[in-house]
Design a protein around this motif. Structure first.
Motif, short mmCIF file in Angstrom:
data_model
loop_
_atom_site.label_atom_id
_atom_site.label_comp_id
_atom_site.label_asym_id
_atom_site.label_seq_id
_atom_site.Cartn_x
_atom_site.Cartn_y
_atom_site.Cartn_z
N GLY A 137 1.06 -1.22 0.17
CA GLY A 137 -0.01 0.16 0.07
C GLY A 137 1.35 1.30 -0.07
O GLY A 137 2.13 1.48 -0.33
N ALA A 138 -0.22 2.67 0.09
CA ALA A 138 0.53 3.15 0.04
C ALA A 138 1.94 3.89 1.21
O ALA A 138 2.98 3.86 1.15
CB ALA A 138 -0.02 4.30 -0.27
N GLY A 139 1.46 3.51 2.14
CA GLY A 139 2.69 3.66 3.74
C GLY A 139 3.37 2.61 3.88
O GLY A 139 3.93 2.54 4.72
N ASP A 140 3.26 1.90 3.06
CA ASP A 140 4.40 0.24 3.18
C ASP A 140 5.58 0.82 2.73
O ASP A 140 6.07 1.71 2.00
CB ASP A 140 3.76 -1.04 2.91
N ASP A 141 6.57 0.61 3.40
CA ASP A 141 7.73 0.49 2.56
C ASP A 141 8.72 -0.86 2.57
O ASP A 141 8.70 -1.70 3.43
CB ASP A 141 8.85 1.14 3.69
N PRO A 142 9.50 -1.22 1.40
CA PRO A 142 9.73 -2.65 1.10
C PRO A 142 10.73 -2.60 1.85
O PRO A 142 11.52 -3.68 2.13
CB PRO A 142 10.46 -1.91 -0.57
N GLY A 143 11.52 -1.63 2.61
CA GLY A 143 12.87 -2.24 3.67
C GLY A 143 12.10 -2.44 4.77
O GLY A 143 13.07 -3.52 5.21
N VAL A 144 10.84 -2.21 5.53
CA VAL A 144 10.39 -2.74 6.44
C VAL A 144 9.48 -3.94 5.71
O VAL A 144 10.32 -5.25 6.93
CB VAL A 144 9.52 -1.68 6.91
N PHE A 145 9.43 -4.28 4.98
CA PHE A 145 8.77 -6.03 4.92
C PHE A 145 9.63 -6.58 4.82
O PHE A 145 10.25 -7.46 5.05
CB PHE A 145 8.40 -5.62 3.43
N LEU A 146 11.29 -6.42 3.61
CA LEU A 146 12.39 -6.81 4.30
C LEU A 146 12.66 -7.50 4.83
O LEU A 146 12.96 -8.66 5.47
CB LEU A 146 13.45 -6.65 3.24
N ASP A 147 13.25 -7.04 6.37
CA ASP A 147 13.28 -6.72 7.67
C ASP A 147 12.78 -8.63 7.83
O ASP A 147 12.95 -8.77 9.26
CB ASP A 147 13.64 -5.74 8.18
N ARG A 148 11.12 -7.36 7.74
CA ARG A 148 9.99 -8.53 8.47
C ARG A 148 10.44 -9.90 7.95
O ARG A 148 10.03 -11.07 8.90
CB ARG A 148 8.92 -8.39 8.34
N ILE A 149 10.75 -10.17 6.98
CA ILE A 149 10.93 -11.54 6.17
C ILE A 149 12.30 -12.00 6.78
O ILE A 149 12.30 -13.36 7.60
CB ILE A 149 10.88 -11.47 4.55
N ASP A 150 13.27 -11.23 7.29
CA ASP A 150 14.93 -11.86 7.67
C ASP A 150 14.39 -12.06 9.17
O ASP A 150 14.83 -12.67 9.81
CB ASP A 150 15.65 -10.47 7.62
N ARG A 151 13.44 -11.71 9.96
CA ARG A 151 12.82 -11.77 11.58
C ARG A 151 11.84 -13.31 10.84
O ARG A 151 12.46 -13.76 11.57
CB ARG A 151 12.39 -10.83 11.57
N ARG A 152 11.48 -13.76 9.82
CA ARG A 152 11.03 -14.59 10.11
C ARG A 152 12.41 -16.35 9.83
O ARG A 152 12.16 -17.54 10.35
CB ARG A 152 9.79 -15.12 8.83
N LEU A 153 13.77 -15.60 8.90
CA LEU A 153 14.51 -16.64 8.45
C LEU A 153 14.80 -17.07 10.09
O LEU A 153 14.81 -18.29 10.65
CB LEU A 153 14.84 -15.91 7.84
N TYR A 154 14.75 -16.50 10.73
CA TYR A 154 16.02 -16.18 12.03
C TYR A 154 15.25 -17.13 13.55
O TYR A 154 15.84 -17.73 13.80
CB TYR A 154 16.46 -15.11 12.46
N GLN A 155 13.64 -16.68 12.87
CA GLN A 155 12.66 -17.45 14.07
C GLN A 155 12.76 -18.48 13.68
O GLN A 155 12.69 -20.14 14.02
CB GLN A 155 11.47 -16.77 13.69
N ALA A 156 12.87 -19.08 12.10
CA ALA A 156 12.77 -20.97 11.99
C ALA A 156 14.24 -20.97 12.24
O ALA A 156 14.26 -22.01 12.88
CB ALA A 156 12.85 -20.43 10.17
N LYS A 157 15.46 -20.47 12.30
CA LYS A 157 16.95 -20.75 12.82
C LYS A 157 16.69 -21.62 13.84
O LYS A 157 16.75 -22.07 14.51
CB LYS A 157 17.94 -19.75 12.13
N SER A 158 16.33 -20.46 15.39
CA SER A 158 15.52 -20.27 16.29
C SER A 158 15.30 -22.10 16.91
O SER A 158 15.29 -22.60 17.35
CB SER A 158 15.36 -19.36 16.69
#
Length: 318
Positions: free
Chosen positions: A286-307
């Protein structure tokens, strides 16, 4: 007045034949067109050696136009006619067709000869064979294109590199935002890769990276989808037009294809084969969304999978 030695005496050149000999001894091909009739009144005999067409076959400007490559013909004719009508000297590069159906790059240098009243009387010029120059220019352009491709390619694994991802991701984000279509990311990390390198060595480690990259690239193989190496043992799949379920299926396919490779990993804490952990996410920007924030979110999910034990995917925050 001091007289010049005999071998320094000027030679009279008032005979037309002398000038013609000079013109016809050059590689440049001289020509003349009468503006009123649009007919050639002269063309150098060198034209036959270059293009195969005899000088006698060059009767009118139509003969000239018909022997221009069809892809260059209209723009070349329009340009030359317009410049000549305005009385402007000009140059034109185009491909001329030979009598045998091949083509030669020509540079036509045109001079407009005016009458005393200022009107156009004739056109005179020279044709130059610039084929070798054009081929050299094309070779340089090809090398530049190859270098550009290489600059977006990871030299070790052969998949796209971080630069390519950083270029394509914002463009796909903007497209998804404008169209309302989903955009998915899968970030992938090879499990216990440091231990793999320590045990097998860096040469084998590089081979492992190449094999994993090939698996991920195969899994991402779809028009518009991209597999890129972010750095080290981390990769990303950029999946425009893919919803959450499609992204999850794609991520699971990565794990299954890698399992089929059966790459041994004696120091893994997740089994005896090389495995990966994956963070997965989907968004309709959406207009208020940021691609960098979304990328960070997926990166956190990666580390949740590792944890959570590795060799798994995570597609939602804990």
């Amino acid at each position: 007045m001091t007289s010049l030695p005999p071998h320094f005496q000027p030679v009279a050149c008032d005979e037309p034949g002398v000038y013609r000999t000079l013109l016809e001894s050059t590689k440049a091909i001289p020509w003349r067109i009468d503006w009123a009739t649009m007919r050639f009144t002269y063309i150098g005999p060198q034209i036959e050696a270059l293009l195969g067409w005899s000088p006698a076959s060059w009767q009118s400007v139509n003969d000239w136009a018909d022997r221009i490559h069809e892809e260059d013909r209209q723009k070349t004719v329009d340009f030359c006619v317009a410049q000549s009508q305005q009385g402007v000297d000009h140059e034109a590069d185009y491909r001329a067709i030979t009598r045998h159906g091949e083509y030669v790059w020509i540079r036509d240098v045109v001079h407009v000869v005016r009458r005393p009243d200022g009107s156009v009387g004739s056109l005179v010029g020279f044709m130059f064979d610039i084929t070798a120059r054009k081929q050299a220019e094309e070779k340089i352009l090809q090398l530049q294109r190859e270098l550009e491709i290489l600059s977006y390619r990871d030299s070790l694994t052969g998949v796209a590199n971080r630069r390519m991802f950083d270029t394509v991701y914002p463009a796909q984000w903007a497209k998804a935002r404008d169209t309302g279509h989903p955009l998915s990311l899968v970030i992938v990390d090879i499990d216990y890769f440091k231990q793999y390198n320590d045990h097998y060595g860096h040469v084998q480690g590089d081979e492992c990276l190449r094999r994993v990259a090939q698996v991920l690239d195969t899994a991402a193989s779809h028009p518009g989808h991209l597999c890129a190496r972010l750095g080290g043992e981390e990769f990303v799949l950029l999946l425009p037009g893919t919803d959450a379920e499609g992204a999850r299926i794609k991520a699971e396919r990565c794990r299954k294809l890698l399992a089929q490779e059966e790459i041994p990993h004696a120091r893994s804490g997740a089994g005896r084969l090389v495995t990966v952990s994956l963070g997965v996410g989907t968004i309709v920007p959406g207009a208020g969304d940021d691609p960098g924030v979304f990328l960070d979110r997926i990166d956190r999910r990666l580390y949740q999978a590792k944890s959570a034990g590795r060799d798994r995917l995570c597609d939602a925050e804990a």
